[in-house]
Design a protein around this motif. Structure first.
Motif, mmCIF file in Angstrom:
data_model
loop_
_atom_site.group_PDB
_atom_site.id
_atom_site.type_symbol
_atom_site.label_atom_id
_atom_site.label_comp_id
_atom_site.label_asym_id
_atom_site.label_seq_id
_atom_site.Cartn_x
_atom_site.Cartn_y
_atom_site.Cartn_z
ATOM 1 N N GLY A 150 0.772 -1.231 0.000
ATOM 2 C CA GLY A 150 0.000 0.000 0.000
ATOM 3 C C GLY A 150 0.803 1.280 0.000
ATOM 4 N N GLY A 151 2.142 1.207 0.010
ATOM 5 C CA GLY A 151 2.889 2.455 0.031
ATOM 6 C C GLY A 151 4.388 2.286 -0.013
ATOM 7 N N SER A 152 5.069 3.384 0.300
ATOM 8 C CA SER A 152 6.528 3.381 0.350
ATOM 9 C C SER A 152 6.992 4.275 1.489
ATOM 10 C CB SER A 152 7.111 3.874 -0.979
ATOM 11 O OG SER A 152 6.658 5.180 -1.261
ATOM 12 N N ALA A 153 8.233 4.063 1.923
ATOM 13 C CA ALA A 153 8.802 4.844 3.015
ATOM 14 C C ALA A 153 10.198 5.303 2.630
ATOM 15 C CB ALA A 153 8.861 4.008 4.291
ATOM 16 N N LEU A 154 10.560 6.490 3.094
ATOM 17 C CA LEU A 154 11.888 7.049 2.865
ATOM 18 C C LEU A 154 12.502 7.451 4.194
ATOM 19 C CD1 LEU A 154 11.213 9.479 -0.131
ATOM 20 C CD2 LEU A 154 12.345 7.272 -0.230
ATOM 21 N N VAL A 155 13.805 7.259 4.287
ATOM 22 C CA VAL A 155 14.592 7.743 5.411
ATOM 23 C C VAL A 155 15.716 8.558 4.789
ATOM 24 C CG1 VAL A 155 16.086 7.109 7.334
ATOM 25 C CG2 VAL A 155 14.043 5.745 6.843
ATOM 26 N N MET A 156 15.846 9.832 5.208
ATOM 27 C CA MET A 156 16.840 10.724 4.617
ATOM 28 C C MET A 156 17.734 11.280 5.710
ATOM 29 S SD MET A 156 14.123 12.581 2.125
ATOM 30 C CE MET A 156 12.646 11.986 2.937
ATOM 31 N N GLY A 157 18.994 11.525 5.350
ATOM 32 C CA GLY A 157 19.896 12.072 6.345
ATOM 33 C C GLY A 157 21.176 12.607 5.766
ATOM 34 N N ASN A 158 22.020 13.054 6.662
ATOM 35 C CA ASN A 158 23.339 13.582 6.336
ATOM 36 C C ASN A 158 24.322 13.098 7.389
ATOM 37 O OD1 ASN A 158 22.799 15.352 4.003
ATOM 38 N ND2 ASN A 158 21.536 16.483 5.460
ATOM 39 N N ASP A 159 25.554 12.871 6.961
ATOM 40 C CA ASP A 159 26.630 12.472 7.878
ATOM 41 C C ASP A 159 26.252 11.269 8.735
ATOM 42 O OD1 ASP A 159 28.231 14.615 6.952
ATOM 43 O OD2 ASP A 159 27.199 15.982 8.323
ATOM 44 N N GLY A 160 25.482 10.330 8.164
ATOM 45 C CA GLY A 160 25.142 9.103 8.868
ATOM 46 C C GLY A 160 24.040 9.227 9.902
ATOM 47 N N THR A 161 23.340 10.370 9.937
ATOM 48 C CA THR A 161 22.284 10.588 10.927
ATOM 49 C C THR A 161 20.947 10.837 10.228
ATOM 50 O OG1 THR A 161 23.892 11.574 12.424
ATOM 51 C CG2 THR A 161 21.579 12.030 12.875
ATOM 52 N N TYR B 204 4.451 7.364 2.159
ATOM 53 C CA TYR B 204 3.544 7.802 1.103
ATOM 54 C C TYR B 204 2.663 6.646 0.677
ATOM 55 C CZ TYR B 204 7.113 11.420 0.826
ATOM 56 O OH TYR B 204 7.991 12.425 1.139
ATOM 57 N N VAL B 205 1.402 6.947 0.382
ATOM 58 C CA VAL B 205 0.494 5.935 -0.120
ATOM 59 C C VAL B 205 0.893 5.596 -1.558
ATOM 60 C CG1 VAL B 205 -1.306 7.441 -1.083
ATOM 61 C CG2 VAL B 205 -1.937 5.245 -0.120
ATOM 62 N N ASP B 206 0.714 4.357 -1.954
ATOM 63 C CA ASP B 206 0.937 3.942 -3.333
ATOM 64 C C ASP B 206 -0.243 4.469 -4.141
ATOM 65 O OD1 ASP B 206 1.186 2.688 -5.784
ATOM 66 O OD2 ASP B 206 1.422 0.676 -4.947
ATOM 67 N N SER B 207 0.016 5.358 -5.081
ATOM 68 C CA SER B 207 -1.077 6.005 -5.817
ATOM 69 C C SER B 207 -1.929 5.016 -6.599
ATOM 70 C CB SER B 207 -0.532 7.080 -6.743
ATOM 71 O OG SER B 207 0.353 6.512 -7.686
ATOM 72 N N SER B 208 -1.376 3.854 -6.931
ATOM 73 C CA SER B 208 -2.186 2.873 -7.682
ATOM 74 C C SER B 208 -3.207 2.176 -6.790
ATOM 75 C CB SER B 208 -1.284 1.828 -8.341
ATOM 76 O OG SER B 208 -0.645 1.049 -7.359
ATOM 77 N N THR B 209 -3.014 2.239 -5.462
ATOM 78 C CA THR B 209 -3.969 1.609 -4.551
ATOM 79 C C THR B 209 -4.823 2.626 -3.806
ATOM 80 O OG1 THR B 209 -2.387 1.561 -2.737
ATOM 81 C CG2 THR B 209 -2.461 -0.377 -4.174
ATOM 82 N N ALA B 210 -4.510 3.919 -4.007
ATOM 83 C CA ALA B 210 -5.260 4.956 -3.292
ATOM 84 C C ALA B 210 -6.663 5.081 -3.858
ATOM 85 C CB ALA B 210 -4.532 6.287 -3.405
ATOM 86 N N PRO B 211 -7.639 5.381 -3.001
ATOM 87 C CA PRO B 211 -8.984 5.593 -3.524
ATOM 88 C C PRO B 211 -9.018 6.837 -4.404
ATOM 89 C CG PRO B 211 -8.853 6.137 -1.183
ATOM 90 C CD PRO B 211 -7.535 5.547 -1.578
ATOM 91 N N ALA B 212 -9.807 6.816 -5.435
ATOM 92 C CA ALA B 212 -9.908 7.962 -6.345
ATOM 93 C C ALA B 212 -10.812 9.003 -5.711
ATOM 94 C CB ALA B 212 -10.457 7.510 -7.682
ATOM 95 N N THR B 213 -10.214 9.965 -5.015
ATOM 96 C CA THR B 213 -10.986 11.016 -4.355
ATOM 97 C C THR B 213 -10.373 12.359 -4.697
ATOM 98 O OG1 THR B 213 -9.630 10.856 -2.381
ATOM 99 C CG2 THR B 213 -11.661 9.556 -2.400
#
Length: 193
Positions: free
Chosen positions: A163-174, A181-190
């Motif tokens: 149903g979605g994806s996840a991101l982890v972002m950082g700098n200098d190892g932290t 985020y919801v997967d747009s292909s599974t999101a309800p059309a609203t």
């Protein structure tokens, strides 16, 4: 040294050249997909679990109140205190359903001077991934992806989940930013509000 102990330089070089020719002519391997998390990943604290595609605006507002519209139209941002520092929890809804959730420390000069409230530390679960932790501690289902040049984060790790994806972002190892985020292909059309 006898001839059986070590090949001479010319023989070693010939083997290297043949190996490089073989590598160039070998058919390309099918790309392997990065591992995915088996269960949905939520931005979670003990009072509120933010699950894309499932959590509702009503649930969020009942717990956190009315949000500030930042960083753009459609985003609902709350200022929270994590380990004594201000962090922004920015949410985006499609209709009444949560489509995106991001947790980060504001770095932009134009970030609004919102008052931080104590509502508990949010983290990605499963995995217990929080702001300030070491990137080396990420679960193995996160895969590093190229960071855009000139971007705010030198290291970006991503994974998919049902149903979605996840991101982890950082700098200098932290870890400096968490997002789901919801997967747009599974999101309800609203209609997006």
């Amino acid at each position: 040294m006898s001839e059986r102990e070590a090949p001479d330089f010319a023989m070693r070089r010939a083997v290297e050249v043949l190996a490089s020719i073989y590598e160039r002519k070998r058919p390309a391997r099918e790309p392997t997909l990065p591992p995915r998390a088996d269960a949905p990943i939520a931005l979670f604290n003990e009072r509120l679990s933010l699950v894309v595609g499932t959590s509702t605006r009503r649930e969020v507002e009942r717990e956190l109140g009315i949000a500030y519209r930042y960083p753009a139209a459609g985003w609902h941002t709350y200022c929270i205190r994590i380990a004594g520092e201000r962090a922004f929890l920015s949410l985006f809804f499609s209709g009444t359903s949560l489509s995106a959730a991001e947790l980060y420390r504001p770095r932009a000069a134009q970030a609004p001077p919102l008052e931080a409230r104590d509502c508990g530390a949010y983290r990605l679960v499963p995995g217990e991934i929080g702001l300030g932790m070491q990137i080396l501690a990420l679960p193995d289902y996160f895969t590093e992806i190229p960071a855009p040049g000139g971007g705010s984060y030198a290291q970006i790790f991503a994974t998919g989940f049902p149903g979605g994806s996840a991101l982890v972002m950082g700098n200098d190892g932290t870890v400096e930013r968490l997002a789901v985020y919801v997967d747009s292909s599974t999101a309800p059309a609203t209609q997006i509000e």
